[in-house]
Design an enzyme around this catalytic site. Sequence first.
Site, short mmCIF file in Angstrom:
data_model
loop_
_atom_site.label_atom_id
_atom_site.label_comp_id
_atom_site.label_asym_id
_atom_site.label_seq_id
_atom_site.Cartn_x
_atom_site.Cartn_y
_atom_site.Cartn_z
N ASP A 10 0.87 -1.17 0.00
CA ASP A 10 0.00 0.00 0.00
C ASP A 10 0.92 1.23 0.00
O ASP A 10 2.12 1.11 0.30
CB ASP A 10 -0.86 -0.05 1.27
CG ASP A 10 -1.68 1.19 1.47
OD1 ASP A 10 -2.37 1.58 0.53
OD2 ASP A 10 -1.62 1.78 2.57
N LEU A 11 0.39 2.39 -0.34
CA LEU A 11 1.26 3.59 -0.38
C LEU A 11 1.11 4.46 0.87
O LEU A 11 2.00 4.53 1.72
CB LEU A 11 0.93 4.41 -1.64
CG LEU A 11 1.73 5.70 -1.76
CD1 LEU A 11 3.19 5.43 -2.09
CD2 LEU A 11 1.14 6.61 -2.84
N ASP A 12 -0.06 5.13 0.93
CA ASP A 12 -0.28 6.10 2.01
C ASP A 12 -0.27 5.40 3.37
O ASP A 12 -1.08 4.51 3.62
CB ASP A 12 -1.63 6.81 1.82
CG ASP A 12 -1.66 7.66 0.56
OD1 ASP A 12 -0.66 8.33 0.29
OD2 ASP A 12 -2.68 7.65 -0.15
N THR A 18 1.78 9.98 4.15
CA THR A 18 0.78 10.88 3.59
C THR A 18 -0.58 10.72 4.24
O THR A 18 -1.46 11.57 4.03
CB THR A 18 0.65 10.62 2.07
OG1 THR A 18 0.73 9.22 1.89
CG2 THR A 18 1.74 11.30 1.29
N LYS A 46 -8.97 5.75 6.06
CA LYS A 46 -7.70 5.28 5.49
C LYS A 46 -7.95 4.18 4.47
O LYS A 46 -8.72 3.25 4.72
CB LYS A 46 -6.77 4.76 6.60
CG LYS A 46 -6.19 5.87 7.44
CD LYS A 46 -5.20 5.33 8.45
CE LYS A 46 -4.64 6.44 9.31
NZ LYS A 46 -3.80 5.92 10.41
N VAL A 48 -9.59 4.34 1.87
CA VAL A 48 -10.90 4.51 1.22
C VAL A 48 -10.79 5.56 0.12
O VAL A 48 -10.10 6.57 0.28
CB VAL A 48 -11.95 4.91 2.30
CG1 VAL A 48 -13.29 5.24 1.67
CG2 VAL A 48 -12.10 3.79 3.32
N SER A 115 -2.61 0.76 -4.33
CA SER A 115 -3.08 1.92 -3.57
C SER A 115 -4.42 2.42 -4.09
O SER A 115 -4.70 2.32 -5.28
CB SER A 115 -2.03 3.04 -3.70
OG SER A 115 -2.56 4.27 -3.26
N ALA A 116 -5.21 2.99 -3.18
CA ALA A 116 -6.49 3.60 -3.60
C ALA A 116 -6.28 5.00 -4.17
O ALA A 116 -7.20 5.58 -4.74
CB ALA A 116 -7.42 3.68 -2.39
N SER A 117 -5.07 5.52 -4.03
CA SER A 117 -4.85 6.93 -4.37
C SER A 117 -4.64 7.18 -5.87
O SER A 117 -3.89 6.45 -6.52
CB SER A 117 -3.62 7.45 -3.62
OG SER A 117 -3.34 8.77 -4.04
N LYS A 118 -5.29 8.23 -6.36
CA LYS A 118 -5.07 8.64 -7.74
C LYS A 118 -3.78 9.45 -7.86
O LYS A 118 -3.36 9.80 -8.96
CB LYS A 118 -6.27 9.46 -8.24
CG LYS A 118 -7.52 8.61 -8.33
CD LYS A 118 -8.66 9.32 -9.01
CE LYS A 118 -9.78 8.31 -9.26
NZ LYS A 118 -10.97 8.88 -9.84
N ASN A 119 -3.17 9.79 -6.74
CA ASN A 119 -1.91 10.54 -6.74
C ASN A 119 -0.70 9.62 -6.57
O ASN A 119 0.43 10.10 -6.41
CB ASN A 119 -1.91 11.57 -5.61
CG ASN A 119 -3.00 12.63 -5.80
OD1 ASN A 119 -3.01 13.32 -6.83
ND2 ASN A 119 -3.93 12.76 -4.87
N LYS A 146 -11.19 -0.30 -1.80
CA LYS A 146 -10.99 -1.12 -0.60
C LYS A 146 -12.15 -0.81 0.36
O LYS A 146 -12.54 0.35 0.43
CB LYS A 146 -9.66 -0.77 0.09
CG LYS A 146 -8.42 -0.98 -0.78
CD LYS A 146 -7.20 -0.38 -0.08
CE LYS A 146 -5.98 -0.38 -0.97
NZ LYS A 146 -4.81 0.31 -0.39
N GLU A 170 -0.24 -3.21 4.65
CA GLU A 170 -1.36 -2.24 4.72
C GLU A 170 -1.41 -1.53 6.06
O GLU A 170 -1.15 -2.14 7.09
CB GLU A 170 -2.69 -3.00 4.57
CG GLU A 170 -3.39 -2.83 3.26
CD GLU A 170 -3.86 -1.42 2.95
OE1 GLU A 170 -3.93 -0.59 3.87
OE2 GLU A 170 -4.16 -1.14 1.78
N ASP A 171 -1.79 -0.25 6.03
CA ASP A 171 -1.95 0.49 7.29
C ASP A 171 -3.43 0.71 7.63
O ASP A 171 -3.72 1.30 8.66
CB ASP A 171 -1.26 1.86 7.21
CG ASP A 171 -2.01 2.81 6.29
OD1 ASP A 171 -2.37 2.39 5.18
OD2 ASP A 171 -2.26 3.96 6.71
P1 B16 Z 1 -6.45 10.29 -3.48
P2 B16 Z 1 -3.71 4.09 0.09
C1 B16 Z 1 -5.61 5.98 0.03
O1 B16 Z 1 -4.31 5.53 -0.31
C2 B16 Z 1 -5.59 6.80 1.31
O2 B16 Z 1 -5.32 5.95 2.41
C3 B16 Z 1 -6.93 7.45 1.53
O3 B16 Z 1 -6.89 8.25 2.69
C4 B16 Z 1 -7.27 8.31 0.30
O4 B16 Z 1 -8.56 8.90 0.44
C5 B16 Z 1 -7.26 7.42 -0.94
O5 B16 Z 1 -5.98 6.82 -1.08
C6 B16 Z 1 -7.54 8.21 -2.21
O6 B16 Z 1 -6.46 9.08 -2.41
O7 B16 Z 1 -7.40 11.32 -2.98
O8 B16 Z 1 -5.00 10.72 -3.47
O9 B16 Z 1 -6.88 9.69 -4.80
O10 B16 Z 1 -3.61 4.07 1.56
O11 B16 Z 1 -4.64 3.05 -0.51
O12 B16 Z 1 -2.35 4.11 -0.58
MG MG Z 2 -2.79 3.25 3.32
#
Ligand code: B16
Ligand code: MG
Length: 219
Positions: A10-12, A18, A46, A48, A115-119, A146, A170-171
């Site tokens: 996982d990333l964040d 982050t 987290k 999500v 990771s769920a993050s688009k960044n 997730k 995973e955190d």
């Molecule tokens: P973004 P992960 C998740 O990343 C974060 O834990 C969560 O807090 C965030 O809302 C989600 O990514 C979406 O991120 O807004 O950057 O697209 O923990 O799955 O790496």
């Molecule tokens: Mg995470």
Amino acid sequence: MNSNKGFIFDLDGVIVDTANYHFLAWRKLANNLGFDITEAQNEKLKGVSRVRSLEQILEWGNVSLSQDEFMEQMALKNDNYLTYISTMDSTAILPGVSRAIDHLVENNIPVALGSASKNARSILERTGLYHKFNTVVDGNDVNKAKPNPEVFLIAASKLKVEPSNCVVFEDSQAGVKAANTANMISIGIGDKKVLGEAQHVFPNFDEIDTEFINKLLKV
Ligand code: B16
Ligand code: MG
């Protein structure tokens, strides 16, 4: 090293801290809408997706927004988040993470980001980690957030590793659930009280030594 295992990070909150920046940005959004969110509530956010996080926060604050306002708030939250991470570089990688990734890469063990993050891609580039991953699966690649296991199942299939041979770091509670549902080995990074559903929990990557990783390779 001969192994049929694959490792998914996982990333964040696992590779970089982050998770705290997401919290600060969500909190700012809630405060602007006239309410506050707690750290305990943040645990539920987290891992999500951005959309689902905003829906949840609005429920907590008992606030309803039009579709346009919703999109505006999501964009604002992301702008604030991007400001927080704008100076991020390799020094933001959490202790012990690079050592673990390098050990896997040196031994030709396939490594993925889930990771769920688009960044996610831009953070990996900023921290100089992008090239170490065999595949990156992030919020742009999935339809189901997730705790749905989709992100990890796509990662496993891209690595060409059976889900049951994948190890996930995973955190978040949602991410640990996703890994367990995918029938993967779940390793929680954080508080045992929060991540009790994980098969193993470590407070941080510094506590995960090479010996433990080598043991996982042989399971
Ligand atoms: P973004 P992960 C998740 O990343 C974060 O834990 C969560 O807090 C965030 O809302 C989600 O990514 C979406 O991120 O807004 O950057 O697209 O923990 O799955 O790496
Ligand atoms: Mg995470």
